[in-house]
Structure formats: C-alpha cells, structure tokens
Design a protein around this motif. Structure first.
Motif, PDB file in Angstrom:
ATOM      1  N   VAL A 135       0.864  -1.185   0.000  1.00  0.00           N
ATOM      2  CA  VAL A 135       0.000   0.000   0.000  1.00  0.00           C
ATOM      3  C   VAL A 135       0.897   1.230   0.000  1.00  0.00           C
ATOM      4  CG1 VAL A 135      -1.775   1.280   1.248  1.00  0.00           C
ATOM      5  CG2 VAL A 135      -1.813  -1.222   1.246  1.00  0.00           C
ATOM      6  N   HIS A 136       0.596   2.174  -0.879  1.00  0.00           N
ATOM      7  CA  HIS A 136       1.354   3.420  -0.965  1.00  0.00           C
ATOM      8  C   HIS A 136       0.481   4.579  -0.491  1.00  0.00           C
ATOM      9  CE1 HIS A 136       3.964   0.842  -3.207  1.00  0.00           C
ATOM     10  NE2 HIS A 136       3.180   0.799  -4.268  1.00  0.00           N
ATOM     11  N   HIS A 137       1.136   5.670  -0.084  1.00  0.00           N
ATOM     12  CA  HIS A 137       0.424   6.793   0.539  1.00  0.00           C
ATOM     13  C   HIS A 137       1.113   8.093   0.147  1.00  0.00           C
ATOM     14  CE1 HIS A 137      -1.595   8.250   4.541  1.00  0.00           C
ATOM     15  NE2 HIS A 137      -2.480   8.158   3.566  1.00  0.00           N
ATOM     16  N   GLY A 185      -2.632  12.197   1.658  1.00  0.00           N
ATOM     17  CA  GLY A 185      -3.378  11.075   2.219  1.00  0.00           C
ATOM     18  C   GLY A 185      -4.029  10.173   1.196  1.00  0.00           C
ATOM     19  N   SER A 186      -3.671  10.328  -0.073  1.00  0.00           N
ATOM     20  CA  SER A 186      -4.222   9.451  -1.111  1.00  0.00           C
ATOM     21  C   SER A 186      -3.529   8.085  -1.070  1.00  0.00           C
ATOM     22  CB  SER A 186      -4.020  10.078  -2.495  1.00  0.00           C
ATOM     23  OG  SER A 186      -4.774  11.273  -2.616  1.00  0.00           O
ATOM     24  N   PHE A 187      -4.260   7.075  -1.529  1.00  0.00           N
ATOM     25  CA  PHE A 187      -3.762   5.707  -1.467  1.00  0.00           C
ATOM     26  C   PHE A 187      -3.540   5.103  -2.847  1.00  0.00           C
ATOM     27  CE2 PHE A 187      -5.837   5.998   2.692  1.00  0.00           C
ATOM     28  CZ  PHE A 187      -4.900   5.382   3.512  1.00  0.00           C
ATOM     29  N   ALA A 188      -2.680   4.106  -2.880  1.00  0.00           N
ATOM     30  CA  ALA A 188      -2.520   3.237  -4.041  1.00  0.00           C
ATOM     31  C   ALA A 188      -2.151   1.854  -3.539  1.00  0.00           C
ATOM     32  CB  ALA A 188      -1.437   3.764  -4.973  1.00  0.00           C
ATOM     33  N   ILE A 189      -2.459   0.842  -4.338  1.00  0.00           N
ATOM     34  CA  ILE A 189      -2.083  -0.529  -4.005  1.00  0.00           C
ATOM     35  C   ILE A 189      -1.366  -1.134  -5.200  1.00  0.00           C
ATOM     36  CG2 ILE A 189      -2.880  -2.845  -3.407  1.00  0.00           C
ATOM     37  CD1 ILE A 189      -5.264  -1.606  -2.021  1.00  0.00           C
ATOM     38  N   GLN A 190      -0.240  -1.775  -4.942  1.00  0.00           N
ATOM     39  CA  GLN A 190       0.502  -2.469  -5.987  1.00  0.00           C
ATOM     40  C   GLN A 190       0.474  -3.962  -5.708  1.00  0.00           C
ATOM     41  OE1 GLN A 190       4.525  -1.130  -6.582  1.00  0.00           O
ATOM     42  NE2 GLN A 190       5.122  -2.996  -7.657  1.00  0.00           N
ATOM     43  N   LYS A 191       0.184  -4.733  -6.737  1.00  0.00           N
ATOM     44  CA  LYS A 191       0.215  -6.192  -6.623  1.00  0.00           C
ATOM     45  C   LYS A 191       0.719  -6.743  -7.943  1.00  0.00           C
ATOM     46  CE  LYS A 191      -2.614 -10.236  -5.405  1.00  0.00           C
ATOM     47  NZ  LYS A 191      -1.816 -10.648  -4.230  1.00  0.00           N
ATOM     48  N   GLY A 192       1.841  -7.444  -7.906  1.00  0.00           N
ATOM     49  CA  GLY A 192       2.425  -7.942  -9.136  1.00  0.00           C
ATOM     50  C   GLY A 192       2.801  -6.788 -10.049  1.00  0.00           C
TER      51      GLY A 192
END
Length: 442
Positions: free
Chosen positions: A399-401, A405-412
């Motif tokens: 999870v990135h921030h 305060g915005s979010f991102a998610i990285q998977k693969g």
C-alpha cells in the motif's frame, strides 16, 4: 591513554579478535529525499556517479522494486521503526513540524525495542522527525525550555543512545539533542532564503551549523561504531541522514564535483561519500563481514532539486518513473534499496517487492523472534529474497500513501491509484484546475 587504547584496539582487530556474534550488527542508513534515478547502480542513465553506493550493491543485493510506505518523511520513518503503515497512526497526511509532540507512543513496539530485548545495543544518530515533547511545549513553541530534557523521544522507544535533531534540516528549532538533553540553549535566530539552500526561520544554537550537519552525523556514527565494534553485544545503529534534503549544502570539496552545475547533484555525491566512510570504518574494525548494512531513502527526490535544470544535463532524479517526492506516482515512493551482509548474503539483483515497513519482520526473523499480531502488522521478512533460510512468506503487494493522504495498491505488475492526479506535488496536483474532470481512480 587514548593512543594506547587505539594501539591495543588496532592490534586486537589485526589479530582477529573483533567481536563475533551469532547475530549481525545492523546499520540502517536512510538518505533524505534521494531519488531512484540519482544512484548509478539503479539507473544506467544517471549522470551522477555514486561509487560507494554502487560498491555496496556489488557486495550485496540491490532491490529494484523497493518502496517507502509513504512519499514523505515522517510517515516513512514511522513505518521503518514500527513495521506499520503510517495511516494506522494519528498522522493521516503531511508531516510533523519541529515542535510537534511524539507520534509514536512509548507503548508501541519498535525495531529498537525488539533488538534491545534480544541482546542488542541500540542507537539512533541524525534526523528524527517523529516528534518529541519539548519541555514546556504546552505553553507554545516560543516558551520551550531548552535547559530541560525532552520527553517521549528516541530513548523512550528503545534507543539507548541518541544524538540528532527534531525535524528536517529546514525546520526549526535548530538544536542538537543528545540522550534527551539539548546540547546548547539556542541564543540566535537564523533563516536562509537561497533557491536551494533555503531553511525556515528558527531559533538556533551556536553548535548547530547547517553546513556541517551531515559531516557531524557521519563523525558521530563513526565514533559510535568504533566504540562498540569489539563489545560482546552486537549493535543496531539507525542512521537517518539529513541529505540530500533541503537546504542543499554540499561542503566545499563537493561543490561542482558532479559536473552538472547543480548543488543537489553535488550533495548526492556527499551522501555517497558518507556511506563510503561508514563502510570503511566497518572494515578497519574488522566487523564488515558480519554487519548487515541497509541503504535506502525515505521517499523520492524533491522538486527543489530542480528537475528541469538537471534534465538539460540528461539527468532524471526519478529515473524512468513518473512523479517526485510527495506523489502517489512511482517517483514518490520507489527508492534505492541495498542490503549487504557479506557473511550471509550473496550478491545479485532482486525484483521482489519490498517496503520500508519490512525491517521489523526481517530483523525478528534474523533473531528467531516471534511477536504478537498487533505489532508490526504491515511488515514482511525479506530474508527469503536474500536466499537466507526462513519460514517467512514473502510480500505480494504493498500500500502506498501520498502527502495528501491518497492511497494506491501495488500487486504484481499492477497498481491502482485511488485519486485523480498525483496526490502530491506533480501535475495534476490536488485541487488543481480541471482535476474534477479526471477519473477518480487510475
């Protein structure tokens, strides 16, 4: 007496009597605002040659898919020490200032408390930026009593020794603190308005000289290593540097050395030199083989480096990635990450995804220590990625921030961003004109 001590120490080291531990010494070197593209072993296109960082990488593992848990200073430091994403804390966006109270409660387990409980000597030297309670701070910053100890600082969180300062090098108060006590009472106010050497107006003690802070951190770290190299207990040294964050102040011998007509590039070379001096010290004291050295950055490069000017020289601080410090884009949180432990780790590259929150679980894995589920919830051991025997499960996502305060998610190979724009300082910035027309998810 000092000469006799030095001679005896040198003789012991040469004779092979440097302290041997089952567990390694650990040094975690955290650069401040160093971009992925600023390190020559990370980016073949880098116009800044970083020989000491490259040498460390050649003796260890360079992670090419490493990320900070936040794109700015304070939250990343929270994640490094607690093994938790910072949004679990009370700080949901931005960073602390120099007078803010402690972010990490004394009841929260940290990497330092973990290692201290398992036979380590622990120290932190450099930029703290996680808040502490100045004496009389409740009466306002102008009423701080610098003749009294701070509370709820590093020594309350497992560090047996601390020497450093409260926030970034561009935010007051500009006061050194050693083991909870300010080393001097500030007697003047300083401010600098230079384009890249700017620092905000703040009270300043006579022994706090902005231009000498990075060298002072280096000298203090070398002294600590020398004092603890041959002791029976291994040591953990958390070494958060002040550079190449603003104010950008390379010393005389580094000015112009990069050939890029940019003080930031020169300052990066000074950071590289500091790393080289630390690794030389380990070799001198015969402890380089069983010392785990981690070198990384707290987030991407700041726009204060002047990306446009550097581009005219063919240099891009974020490398091939979009964005800068503060952004949810990759340039905000993808960082250099090098792990060297000659006695255990073979050299190589790894594209395994890791996060700066992973220090806690990794060191617990090394020490064969289990911890409760409500500690270091977002930490994964990366020992398996180092080809070291471990029962740990590798991280599969992160999870990135961003600063707002915005979010991102990285998977693969996939990443989803839960905001329009950068969430930070790159265009399109939050609340910029027309941003409401962009998709809310990227």
């Amino acid at each position: 007496m000092k000469a006799i001590y030095t001679l005896v120490l040198s003789t012991l080291v040469q004779a092979g009597y440097a302290a041997q531990h089952t567990n390694p010494n650990v040094i975690y070197i955290l650069a401040d605002d160093l971009g992925y593209g600023d390190v020559s072993c990370c980016s073949a296109q880098s116009k800044i040659h970083t020989p000491n960082i490259d040498k460390l990488a050649s003796k260890g593992v360079l992670f090419t898919n490493a990320h900070t848990n936040s794109a700015v200073c304070t939250p990343t430091r929270y994640g490094i020490l607690t093994g938790r994403y910072n949004w679990r804390s009370t700080l949901k966006s931005s960073v602390l200032n120099g007078f803010d109270k402690a972010l990490i409660p004394a009841s929260r387990a940290t990497v330092a408390t973990l290692l201290k409980a398992n036979g380590y000597q622990t120290a932190a030297i450099g930029k703290w930026h996680l808040g502490w309670d100045w004496a009389n701070i409740d009466a306002g910053p102008e009423n701080v009593d610098y003749t009294k100890k701070i509370k709820n600082g590093p020594t309350a969180l497992g560090f047996e020794y601390f020497y450093g300062f409260c926030g970034s090098l561009d935010m007051g108060p500009y006061v050194w603190v050693e083991n909870d006590m300010p080393t001097m009472v500030p007697t003047k106010t300083t401010e600098n308005k230079g384009k890249q050497s700017v620092w905000r107006k703040g009270v300043t003690s006579a022994d706090f000289i902005h231009e000498q802070v990075l060298t002072t951190i280096k000298d203090s770290a070398i002294s600590y290593i020398a004092q603890h190299a041959c002791q029976k207990k291994p040591f953990f040294l958390y070494l958060p540097l002040s550079a190449p964050h603003t104010p950008i102040l390379p010393s005389a011998e580094f000015r112009g050395k990069s050939g890029l007509d940019n003080p930031y590039a020169d300052f990066v070379l000074m950071v590289d030199w500091v790393l080289g001096e630390i690794t030389k010290t380990l070799a001198v004291h015969g402890i380089d083989q069983n010392t785990l050295v981690i070198f990384t950055s707290d987030n991407g490069c700041s726009p204060k480096a002047d990306f446009e000017q550097l581009a005219t020289k063919g240099h891009h601080p974020s490398g091939d990635f979009r964005g800068t410090k503060a952004d949810i884009f990759e340039g905000g949180h993808r960082v250099p990450f090098i792990v060297s432990w000659p006695e255990k780790v073979k050299t190589g590259l790894s594209d395994q995804i890791i996060c700066t929150t992973d220090l806690y679980a990794t060191l617990a894995d090394i020490c064969h220590v289990k911890y409760p589920d409500n500690e270091a919830e977002d930490s994964y051991s990366f020992l398996p990625a180092l080809k070291i025997k471990s029962k740990a499960t590798l991280r599969t996502d992160a999870v990135h921030h961003s600063i707002n305060g915005s979010f991102a998610i990285q998977k693969g190979e996939w990443k989803v961003i839960f905001c329009p724009g950068s969430g930070g300082w790159s265009e399109p910035m939050p609340n910029s004109k027309g941003i409401e027309l962009l998709p809310p998810v990227q």
